[in-house]
Design an enzyme around this catalytic site. Structure first.
Site, short mmCIF file in Angstrom:
data_model
loop_
_atom_site.label_atom_id
_atom_site.label_comp_id
_atom_site.label_asym_id
_atom_site.label_seq_id
_atom_site.Cartn_x
_atom_site.Cartn_y
_atom_site.Cartn_z
N GLN A 31 -7.36 11.53 -10.26
CA GLN A 31 -7.38 10.09 -10.04
C GLN A 31 -8.79 9.57 -9.74
O GLN A 31 -9.71 10.35 -9.51
CB GLN A 31 -6.45 9.74 -8.86
CG GLN A 31 -6.77 10.52 -7.59
CD GLN A 31 -5.57 10.78 -6.69
OE1 GLN A 31 -4.55 10.11 -6.79
NE2 GLN A 31 -5.68 11.75 -5.80
N ASP A 156 3.67 12.58 2.29
CA ASP A 156 2.79 11.42 2.44
C ASP A 156 2.12 11.18 1.09
O ASP A 156 0.97 11.52 0.89
CB ASP A 156 1.75 11.72 3.54
CG ASP A 156 0.84 10.54 3.79
OD1 ASP A 156 1.06 9.47 3.20
OD2 ASP A 156 -0.12 10.70 4.57
N SER A 157 2.88 10.58 0.19
CA SER A 157 2.44 10.50 -1.20
C SER A 157 1.94 9.11 -1.57
O SER A 157 2.10 8.16 -0.83
CB SER A 157 3.62 10.84 -2.11
OG SER A 157 4.56 9.77 -2.10
#
Ligand code: AG3
Length: 281
Positions: A31, A156-157
């Protein structure tokens, strides 16, 4: 000249922050990672252009994704966090003295390095805490090697587009169930009830299909996230937040928090009518 950052939450609405300075732009295998310095919210971490963490309100999200499960479980010792490379969830988990080991499994090493550098207050426990292990790996693969180990598993995405898509699926939840001890608790961030009620419905269905009999959602206010109203889901085979919170445990040890209290902890599970209707009927 003024510089503004906008995250579009729908084609017609979003969050707008006035920017002092762009501190970092990087590209990993997964990303785009950016750090902005903003006037209102301090430093802000963006992944693929979306707000993940801000200095000013990250504590709300991180307190809420951790403390409810850590109080519901009577003696949590082993905690796994998947994602959460900023370290905010780790920082909250280690506030519980009974926790012996926290593993952070984040797929993107560059997120961890960036947060250590630009968010030292958030990432404070990622260095030099011997109860914390940081693993750069795919969460699903890591869980496959660690069966029936964890008391608490925290997902915790990012949103379910891009690298985190699989973390909202039934197959992934089956693997979570296997990685948890029989009385373990799964917590996952579950997006905005206001904009993403369909994602929430699907998570509920997928968790049930995966074999979690007890599934409860809870809510909190995160100003920088879409709509400001956010949610998390807690799933387990045993402990039920609607009846198993033990007031004695809250009294016996208090964590230092700015949003979370034992009252918030119970209140957060009281859901708005539209939420209940969409998900449970
Ligand atoms: N986890 C949840 C971020 C979702 C925000 N979505 C958005 N801005 N569209 C962030 C990681 C914090 N540790």
């Amino acid at each position: 000249m003024d510089l503004w950052y906008t995250e579009f939450h729908t084609p017609n609405a979003g969050l707008k922050l006035k920017v002092k300075e762009t501190l970092f732009v990087g590209r990993s295998n997964y990303q785009t990672i950016e750090v902005l310095d903003t006037y209102e919210y301090g430093r802000v971490l963006l992944l693929d252009g979306l707000v993940m963490t801000s200095d000013r309100d990250e504590h709300i999200y991180h307190e809420m994704i951790t403390h409810p499960a850590l109080y519901l479980h009577p003696a949590p010792k082993n905690v796994l966090i998947i994602g959460g490379g900023d370290g905010g969830a780790v920082r909250e988990v280690v506030k519980h003295g009974g926790v012996e080991r926290v593993v952070l499994c984040e797929i993107d090493g560059l997120v961890i390095e960036t947060c250590k550098k630009f968010f030292p207050r958030v990432a404070s426990e990622l260095n030099g805490n011997d109860r914390v292990a940081v693993v750069v790996d795919d969460g699903t693969e890591y869980m496959g090697r660690n069966i029936s180990i964890f008391d608490i598993l925290i997902v915790d995405s990012t949103d379910p587009i891009g690298p985190a898509e699989g973390l909202f699926k039934e197959d992934f939840y089956k693997k979570c169930l296997a990685a948890l001890r029989p009385d373990g608790i799964l917590v996952a961030q579950s997006e905005s009830p206001f904009y993403n009620i369909n994602i929430i419905k699907e998570m509920h269905r997928n968790l049930r299909e995966a074999g979690f009999p007890v599934i409860n959602f809870y809510i909190g206010a995160i100003p920088t996230y879409p709509s400001g109203l956010w949610s998390w889901v807690m799933a387990s085979k045993k402990y039920d937040p609607s009846k198993d919170f033990d007031p004695a445990r809250f009294a016996a040890h208090r964590v230092n928090a700015k949003y979370f209290t034992d009252e918030i902890c119970r209140a957060a599970f009281m859901l708005p009518a539209f939420f209940k209707e969409a998900v449970f009927t």
